[in-house]
Design a protein around this motif. Structure first.
Motif, short mmCIF file in Angstrom:
data_model
loop_
_atom_site.label_atom_id
_atom_site.label_comp_id
_atom_site.label_asym_id
_atom_site.label_seq_id
_atom_site.Cartn_x
_atom_site.Cartn_y
_atom_site.Cartn_z
N ARG A 96 0.80 -1.22 0.00
CA ARG A 96 0.00 0.00 0.00
C ARG A 96 0.84 1.28 0.00
O ARG A 96 0.35 2.34 -0.36
N SER B 39 7.05 -12.93 -4.38
CA SER B 39 5.81 -12.55 -3.72
C SER B 39 4.60 -12.86 -4.58
O SER B 39 4.66 -12.76 -5.81
N SER B 40 3.49 -13.19 -3.93
CA SER B 40 2.24 -13.40 -4.66
C SER B 40 1.78 -12.12 -5.34
O SER B 40 0.94 -12.16 -6.23
N SER B 41 2.32 -10.98 -4.88
CA SER B 41 1.90 -9.71 -5.48
C SER B 41 2.32 -9.59 -6.94
O SER B 41 1.85 -8.69 -7.64
N TYR C 264 4.95 -1.99 -5.86
CA TYR C 264 5.71 -2.99 -5.10
C TYR C 264 5.80 -4.31 -5.87
O TYR C 264 6.88 -4.88 -6.04
N TYR D 50 6.03 -16.14 -2.12
CA TYR D 50 5.32 -16.29 -0.84
C TYR D 50 3.93 -15.66 -0.95
O TYR D 50 3.78 -14.54 -1.44
N THR E 44 1.11 -14.07 1.35
CA THR E 44 0.83 -13.45 2.66
C THR E 44 1.27 -14.30 3.86
O THR E 44 0.49 -15.10 4.39
N ARG F 292 5.40 -8.70 10.59
CA ARG F 292 5.60 -7.24 10.59
C ARG F 292 4.39 -6.54 11.21
O ARG F 292 3.26 -6.97 11.01
N ALA G 227 -1.86 -7.13 8.38
CA ALA G 227 -3.21 -7.23 8.95
C ALA G 227 -3.26 -8.06 10.23
O ALA G 227 -3.83 -7.60 11.24
N ARG H 214 -1.74 -6.43 13.25
CA ARG H 214 -2.54 -5.26 13.63
C ARG H 214 -3.83 -5.69 14.31
O ARG H 214 -4.23 -5.13 15.33
N GLU I 132 -8.84 -1.38 11.89
CA GLU I 132 -9.13 -0.64 10.65
C GLU I 132 -9.28 -1.69 9.57
O GLU I 132 -8.33 -2.44 9.31
N TYR J 250 -9.88 -2.36 5.64
CA TYR J 250 -9.90 -1.76 4.30
C TYR J 250 -10.71 -2.64 3.37
O TYR J 250 -10.50 -3.85 3.32
N GLN K 15 -12.39 -9.68 0.77
CA GLN K 15 -11.19 -10.02 0.00
C GLN K 15 -10.57 -11.29 0.58
O GLN K 15 -10.61 -11.52 1.80
N ARG L 193 -7.38 -14.12 0.89
CA ARG L 193 -5.93 -14.30 0.82
C ARG L 193 -5.61 -15.78 1.05
O ARG L 193 -6.31 -16.47 1.79
N MET M 174 -11.06 -11.91 4.86
CA MET M 174 -10.70 -11.16 6.07
C MET M 174 -11.80 -11.27 7.11
O MET M 174 -11.51 -11.31 8.31
N ASP N 276 -4.38 -3.02 -3.67
CA ASP N 276 -4.79 -4.20 -2.89
C ASP N 276 -5.53 -5.14 -3.84
O ASP N 276 -6.55 -4.77 -4.41
C1 UGA Z 1 1.32 -9.16 2.17
C2 UGA Z 1 2.65 -8.48 2.52
O1 UGA Z 1 2.41 -7.31 3.29
C3 UGA Z 1 3.47 -8.16 1.30
O2 UGA Z 1 4.73 -7.67 1.71
C4 UGA Z 1 3.61 -9.41 0.47
O3 UGA Z 1 4.35 -9.18 -0.64
C5 UGA Z 1 2.24 -9.94 0.10
O4 UGA Z 1 1.55 -10.26 1.30
C6 UGA Z 1 2.33 -11.18 -0.73
O5 UGA Z 1 1.56 -12.12 -0.57
O6 UGA Z 1 3.16 -11.21 -1.61
P1 UGA Z 1 -1.13 -8.35 1.96
O7 UGA Z 1 -1.77 -9.58 1.44
O8 UGA Z 1 -1.73 -7.04 1.57
O9 UGA Z 1 0.41 -8.26 1.58
O10 UGA Z 1 -1.06 -8.53 3.55
P2 UGA Z 1 -1.86 -8.03 4.82
O11 UGA Z 1 -1.24 -6.81 5.38
O12 UGA Z 1 -1.98 -9.22 5.71
O13 UGA Z 1 -3.32 -7.61 4.29
C7 UGA Z 1 -4.33 -8.54 3.99
C8 UGA Z 1 -5.62 -7.79 3.73
O14 UGA Z 1 -6.02 -7.10 4.93
C9 UGA Z 1 -5.52 -6.72 2.65
O15 UGA Z 1 -6.69 -6.73 1.87
C10 UGA Z 1 -5.43 -5.41 3.43
O16 UGA Z 1 -5.96 -4.29 2.75
C11 UGA Z 1 -6.26 -5.73 4.66
N1 UGA Z 1 -5.87 -4.94 5.85
C12 UGA Z 1 -4.56 -4.78 6.19
C13 UGA Z 1 -6.86 -4.36 6.60
O17 UGA Z 1 -8.07 -4.48 6.30
N2 UGA Z 1 -6.51 -3.66 7.72
C14 UGA Z 1 -5.22 -3.50 8.11
O18 UGA Z 1 -4.96 -2.85 9.15
C15 UGA Z 1 -4.20 -4.08 7.33
#
Ligand code: UGA
Length: 314
Positions: free
Chosen positions: A86, A125-127, A149, A176, A178, A185, A189, A192, A204, A206, A211, A213, A249, A275
């Motif tokens: 993000r 990364s899966s991204s 990213y 990888y 998620t 870190r 999500a 947090r 919070e 989003y 969505q 994962r 989520m 996202d």
């Molecule tokens: C994660 C990692 O942060 C990336 O570094 C990595 O490259 C990526 O996985 C990957 O698979 O390659 P993400 O799936 O966005 O990315 O990870 P999360 O931070 O766990 O978020 C999961 C979902 O929760 C997202 O839709 C995000 O928008 C949401 N989210 C996140 C919230 O609703 N609230 C938050 O406080 C944080």
């Protein structure tokens, strides 16, 4: 084995280093302790690695003299990078380019000169997939990142395959999906949400929460790295490392509510740019080539993650 682990103070890098040390290997950990998140957490991650088999090199991979560090290493696990889907828009993109693309290219050049190197494992990364054309997504599906990213992670992955095809460098890239678990870190999500649960605060959320994962437990990711170092796979191989969870989520929030015993209050926000709506990886190739499969379910993994967060708040 003597391994270089880049990003050794980070979530995956420190967990992998701890396992390598426990298995009796030597580790040279390189980390710049960048302030993307609280550096005290990174210090805490490396503190538990201290011992005669671990050497910490606190330096920047863009400038450090890599040749002497790699002279007697037989494996590189390249876990360092600028994370955060993000935050990769706008002016900070240069940081992503340097930390994810230029650093990888510099490491690959040094790896070519390393006399004993037999494997270079890259944390992809899966991204790279973006909104994938099919689920579960295979390595044959066309990557099409939807965040800057993801573009940098894909560029670095292409560099690894290029150095494999041009120079025979024995690279393996692991995509990888998620990663979660103890030491995740603090911007991600699960950490947090679990921290909010421990502190009785709202989370919070989003997007709609629908969505999906493919969450992968960190112990499974470490196991994939160890196999990528030991198994005989073709140079330039790219593999999905996905937990097989297919979880939304909102389902995650339900599990957290059960673990903590009280329902989380939600502050809802619009979906953030970059996202993806869904990730889901087919890990059959990793199973075939490495003998790897995920072993920790989302319920088990979240319970371990919760235990880690709750202990810190006790
Ligand atoms: C994660 C990692 O942060 C990336 O570094 C990595 O490259 C990526 O996985 C990957 O698979 O390659 P993400 O799936 O966005 O990315 O990870 P999360 O931070 O766990 O978020 C999961 C979902 O929760 C997202 O839709 C995000 O928008 C949401 N989210 C996140 C919230 O609703 N609230 C938050 O406080 C944080």
């Amino acid at each position: 084995m003597k391994a270089m682990v880049t990003g050794a103070a980070g979530f995956v890098g420190s967990t992998l280093s701890a396992q390598l040390l426990a298995d009796g290997h030597e580790v040279v950990g390189v980390d710049a302790f960048t302030p993307y998140y609280d550096v005290a957490l990174k210090r805490e991650n490396v503190r538990r690695l201290a011992g005669p088999a671990f050497r910490l090199v606190e330096d920047d991979l863009l400038t450090v003299d890599l040749d002497p560090l790699l002279a007697d290493c037989d494996v590189v696990f390249h876990e360092a990078g600028q994370p955060g889907v993000r935050d990769s828009w706008g002016g900070d993109f240069a940081t992503y380019l340097e930390a994810n693309v230029r650093v990888t290219q510099r490491l690959l050049e040094a790896a070519r000169r390393a006399p004993m190197l037999r494997r270079f494992v890259y944390a992809s990364s899966s991204s790279v997939y973006g909104d994938a054309p099919a689920y579960p997504t295979t390595e044959e599906d066309r990557p099409s990142p939807v965040s800057p990213y993801g573009v940098t992670k894909l560029a670095a992955e292409h560099l690894c395959s290029l150095y494999a095809s041009n120079f025979g460098l024995p690279t393996v890239s692991l995509r990888y999906f998620t990663v979660y678990g103890p030491r995740q870190r603090p911007d991600m999500a699960f950490t947090r949400f679990l921290t909010a649960a421990a502190e009785g605060r709202p989370i919070e959320l989003y997007g709609s929460g629908e969505q999906i994962r493919d969450f992968t437990f960190v112990g499974d990711v470490v196991a994939a790295n160890l196999l990528a170092a030991s198994e005989d796979v073709p140079s330039g191989t790219v593999l999905n490392v996905a937990g097989g969870t297919n979880t939304s989520m909102l389902e995650v929030i339900d599990i957290i509510n059960r673990l903590s015993g009280s329902p989380l209050a939600l502050n809802r926000h619009p979906r953030s740019d970059g996202d993806v709506f869904r990730t889901g990886g087919d890990s059959s190739l990793a199973r075939e080539l490495l003998g790897w499969k995920p072993s920790v379910s989302i319920e088990e993994g979240l319970a371990l993650h919760w235990e880690w967060v709750a202990t810190r708040h006790a």
